[in-house]
Write a protein that holds these residues in place. Structure first.
Motif, PDB file in Angstrom:
ATOM      1  N   SER A 198       1.066  -2.129 -29.483  1.00  0.00           N
ATOM      2  CA  SER A 198       1.051  -2.741 -28.153  1.00  0.00           C
ATOM      3  C   SER A 198       0.977  -4.248 -28.312  1.00  0.00           C
ATOM      4  CB  SER A 198      -0.122  -2.231 -27.319  1.00  0.00           C
ATOM      5  OG  SER A 198      -1.341  -2.732 -27.816  1.00  0.00           O
ATOM      6  N   SER A 199       1.478  -4.934 -27.296  1.00  0.00           N
ATOM      7  CA  SER A 199       1.510  -6.394 -27.319  1.00  0.00           C
ATOM      8  C   SER A 199       1.429  -6.908 -25.894  1.00  0.00           C
ATOM      9  CB  SER A 199       2.807  -6.864 -27.963  1.00  0.00           C
ATOM     10  OG  SER A 199       2.936  -8.261 -27.879  1.00  0.00           O
ATOM     11  N   ARG A 200       0.562  -7.929 -25.698  1.00  0.00           N
ATOM     12  CA  ARG A 200       0.470  -8.549 -24.376  1.00  0.00           C
ATOM     13  C   ARG A 200      -0.124  -9.944 -24.524  1.00  0.00           C
ATOM     14  NH1 ARG A 200      -4.921  -7.344 -21.774  1.00  0.00           N
ATOM     15  NH2 ARG A 200      -6.151  -6.272 -23.355  1.00  0.00           N
ATOM     16  N   SER A 201       0.196 -10.785 -23.563  1.00  0.00           N
ATOM     17  CA  SER A 201      -0.363 -12.138 -23.543  1.00  0.00           C
ATOM     18  C   SER A 201      -1.699 -12.117 -22.829  1.00  0.00           C
ATOM     19  CB  SER A 201       0.573 -13.090 -22.810  1.00  0.00           C
ATOM     20  OG  SER A 201       1.771 -13.227 -23.504  1.00  0.00           O
ATOM     21  N   HIS A 202      -2.616 -12.959 -23.307  1.00  0.00           N
ATOM     22  CA  HIS A 202      -3.928 -13.089 -22.679  1.00  0.00           C
ATOM     23  C   HIS A 202      -4.424 -14.505 -22.946  1.00  0.00           C
ATOM     24  CE1 HIS A 202      -7.896 -12.021 -21.217  1.00  0.00           C
ATOM     25  NE2 HIS A 202      -8.423 -12.463 -22.348  1.00  0.00           N
ATOM     26  N   LYS A 203      -4.490 -15.307 -21.877  1.00  0.00           N
ATOM     27  CA  LYS A 203      -4.864 -16.716 -21.987  1.00  0.00           C
ATOM     28  C   LYS A 203      -3.923 -17.387 -22.976  1.00  0.00           C
ATOM     29  CE  LYS A 203      -9.545 -15.862 -20.459  1.00  0.00           C
ATOM     30  NZ  LYS A 203     -10.956 -15.920 -20.751  1.00  0.00           N
ATOM     31  N   ASN A 204      -4.429 -18.014 -24.018  1.00  0.00           N
ATOM     32  CA  ASN A 204      -3.568 -18.693 -24.994  1.00  0.00           C
ATOM     33  C   ASN A 204      -3.290 -17.838 -26.223  1.00  0.00           C
ATOM     34  OD1 ASN A 204      -3.401 -21.013 -23.429  1.00  0.00           O
ATOM     35  ND2 ASN A 204      -5.280 -21.846 -24.296  1.00  0.00           N
ATOM     36  N   PHE A 205      -3.539 -16.545 -26.127  1.00  0.00           N
ATOM     37  CA  PHE A 205      -3.400 -15.652 -27.270  1.00  0.00           C
ATOM     38  C   PHE A 205      -2.359 -14.572 -27.002  1.00  0.00           C
ATOM     39  CE2 PHE A 205      -7.845 -17.067 -27.157  1.00  0.00           C
ATOM     40  CZ  PHE A 205      -7.973 -17.632 -28.414  1.00  0.00           C
ATOM     41  N   ILE A 206      -1.943 -13.932 -28.081  1.00  0.00           N
ATOM     42  CA  ILE A 206      -1.196 -12.688 -28.014  1.00  0.00           C
ATOM     43  C   ILE A 206      -2.179 -11.610 -28.478  1.00  0.00           C
ATOM     44  CG2 ILE A 206       0.779 -11.373 -28.882  1.00  0.00           C
ATOM     45  CD1 ILE A 206       1.695 -13.838 -27.405  1.00  0.00           C
ATOM     46  N   LEU A 207      -2.315 -10.555 -27.687  1.00  0.00           N
ATOM     47  CA  LEU A 207      -3.176  -9.437 -28.083  1.00  0.00           C
ATOM     48  C   LEU A 207      -2.281  -8.341 -28.647  1.00  0.00           C
ATOM     49  CD1 LEU A 207      -5.666  -9.237 -25.082  1.00  0.00           C
ATOM     50  CD2 LEU A 207      -5.907 -10.486 -27.226  1.00  0.00           C
ATOM     51  N   LEU A 208      -2.576  -7.932 -29.870  1.00  0.00           N
ATOM     52  CA  LEU A 208      -1.794  -6.904 -30.543  1.00  0.00           C
ATOM     53  C   LEU A 208      -2.690  -5.746 -30.951  1.00  0.00           C
ATOM     54  CD1 LEU A 208       0.297  -9.031 -33.099  1.00  0.00           C
ATOM     55  CD2 LEU A 208       1.013  -8.236 -30.833  1.00  0.00           C
ATOM     56  N   SER A 209      -2.110  -4.543 -30.936  1.00  0.00           N
ATOM     57  CA  SER A 209      -2.740  -3.401 -31.600  1.00  0.00           C
ATOM     58  C   SER A 209      -1.681  -2.824 -32.531  1.00  0.00           C
ATOM     59  CB  SER A 209      -3.228  -2.362 -30.594  1.00  0.00           C
ATOM     60  OG  SER A 209      -2.148  -1.752 -29.923  1.00  0.00           O
ATOM     61  N   PHE A 210      -2.140  -2.073 -33.524  1.00  0.00           N
ATOM     62  CA  PHE A 210      -1.246  -1.577 -34.564  1.00  0.00           C
ATOM     63  C   PHE A 210      -1.348  -0.066 -34.694  1.00  0.00           C
ATOM     64  CE2 PHE A 210      -2.654  -5.868 -35.764  1.00  0.00           C
ATOM     65  CZ  PHE A 210      -1.426  -6.523 -35.726  1.00  0.00           C
ATOM     66  N   GLU A 211      -0.232   0.547 -35.009  1.00  0.00           N
ATOM     67  CA  GLU A 211      -0.196   1.994 -35.202  1.00  0.00           C
ATOM     68  C   GLU A 211      -1.163   2.382 -36.317  1.00  0.00           C
ATOM     69  OE1 GLU A 211       3.834   3.258 -35.909  1.00  0.00           O
ATOM     70  OE2 GLU A 211       4.515   2.522 -33.951  1.00  0.00           O
ATOM     71  N   GLY A 212      -1.986   3.396 -36.053  1.00  0.00           N
ATOM     72  CA  GLY A 212      -2.927   3.892 -37.060  1.00  0.00           C
ATOM     73  C   GLY A 212      -4.246   3.155 -37.105  1.00  0.00           C
ATOM     74  N   TYR A 213      -4.448   2.182 -36.212  1.00  0.00           N
ATOM     75  CA  TYR A 213      -5.687   1.396 -36.176  1.00  0.00           C
ATOM     76  C   TYR A 213      -6.203   1.366 -34.731  1.00  0.00           C
ATOM     77  CZ  TYR A 213      -4.063  -0.063 -40.755  1.00  0.00           C
ATOM     78  OH  TYR A 213      -3.640  -0.064 -42.046  1.00  0.00           O
ATOM     79  N   PRO A 214      -6.760   2.503 -34.251  1.00  0.00           N
ATOM     80  CA  PRO A 214      -7.058   2.657 -32.822  1.00  0.00           C
ATOM     81  C   PRO A 214      -8.371   2.056 -32.317  1.00  0.00           C
ATOM     82  CG  PRO A 214      -7.537   4.692 -33.957  1.00  0.00           C
ATOM     83  CD  PRO A 214      -6.950   3.759 -34.978  1.00  0.00           C
ATOM     84  N   ASN A 215      -9.250   1.567 -33.207  1.00  0.00           N
ATOM     85  CA  ASN A 215     -10.501   1.013 -32.662  1.00  0.00           C
ATOM     86  C   ASN A 215     -10.938  -0.237 -33.419  1.00  0.00           C
ATOM     87  OD1 ASN A 215     -12.572   1.622 -34.739  1.00  0.00           O
ATOM     88  ND2 ASN A 215     -12.050   3.747 -34.284  1.00  0.00           N
ATOM     89  N   ILE A 216     -11.938  -0.887 -32.877  1.00  0.00           N
ATOM     90  CA  ILE A 216     -12.399  -2.170 -33.398  1.00  0.00           C
ATOM     91  C   ILE A 216     -12.817  -2.090 -34.873  1.00  0.00           C
ATOM     92  CG2 ILE A 216     -14.752  -1.849 -32.555  1.00  0.00           C
ATOM     93  CD1 ILE A 216     -14.841  -4.897 -32.032  1.00  0.00           C
ATOM     94  N   ASN A 217     -13.421  -0.979 -35.276  1.00  0.00           N
ATOM     95  CA  ASN A 217     -13.864  -0.843 -36.663  1.00  0.00           C
ATOM     96  C   ASN A 217     -12.688  -0.888 -37.638  1.00  0.00           C
ATOM     97  OD1 ASN A 217     -16.555  -0.563 -35.840  1.00  0.00           O
ATOM     98  ND2 ASN A 217     -16.289   1.637 -35.529  1.00  0.00           N
ATOM     99  N   ASP A 218     -11.506  -0.445 -37.181  1.00  0.00           N
ATOM    100  CA  ASP A 218     -10.320  -0.433 -38.042  1.00  0.00           C
ATOM    101  C   ASP A 218      -9.753  -1.830 -38.271  1.00  0.00           C
ATOM    102  OD1 ASP A 218     -10.391   2.381 -38.131  1.00  0.00           O
ATOM    103  OD2 ASP A 218      -9.207   2.528 -36.295  1.00  0.00           O
TER     104      ASP A 218
END
Length: 173
Positions: free
Chosen positions: A55-75
């Motif tokens: 997933s990818s989205r803009s937030h303030k001055n950042f790009i927020l990304l998530s990656f396949e196989g890494y579903p939570n903060i601990n990952d």
């Protein structure tokens, strides 16, 4: 294989495996597309961890990304301070217009005024709402900020790693 910076992970975001990225690319809509593969270079490691964007989205001055196989903060906590890069094969698909350059082609170029006097070397680039700005480490040891606009940039020779600018009053102070 050569790798080129497209962003830096500066922190995590929330608990669902998102990271905050400071973009370092002129092609954010392409580099951060769902399904795009990036290499994560963690501090002290030579080999990248290949990541696919979920997933990818803009937030303030950042790009927020998530990656396949890494579903939570601990990952993704260990990704902090990592550099995201694309490989040279991914660059071959880009269609640059005349007088457009990759950041990695500009960084390291020596900057001169129109009289041939050396000003310094480009050490970084950042984006503003209006245009890019080059950070030039001056031969005087100071950082100078050069707006990337036609009024100032007179010549760019990537092969020679040389840039000629017009210096106006106050630009280098």
């Amino acid at each position: 294989m050569e790798w080129y910076n497209v962003g830096k992970i500066v922190n995590t975001h929330g608990i669902r495996g998102e990271v905050r990225v400071i973009s370092q690319t002129d092609f954010p809509e392409e580099r951060y597309t769902v399904g795009q593969q990036l290499g994560l270079f963690k501090q002290g490691e030579k080999k990248p961890l290949l990541l696919t964007i979920a997933s990818s989205r803009s937030h303030k001055n950042f790009i927020l990304l998530s990656f396949e196989g890494y579903p939570n903060i601990n990952d993704v906590e260990s990704f902090r301070d990592g550099i995201l890069k694309v490989n040279e094969k991914q660059l071959e698909d880009d269609k640059l217009q005349d007088n457009e350059f990759y950041y990695h082609e500009i960084v390291g170029c020596t900057v001169y005024d129109q009289d041939g006097k050396e000003i310094g070397q480009v050490k970084g680039i950042f984006e503003t709402a209006a245009n890019d700005v080059w950070t030039v480490k001056g031969i005087d040891g100071k950082d100078h900020y050069i707006p990337v606009v036609d009024e100032f940039i007179k010549e760019i020779d990537i092969d020679a790693k040389k840039i000629v600018i017009e210096v106006i009053e106050g630009l280098l102070s």
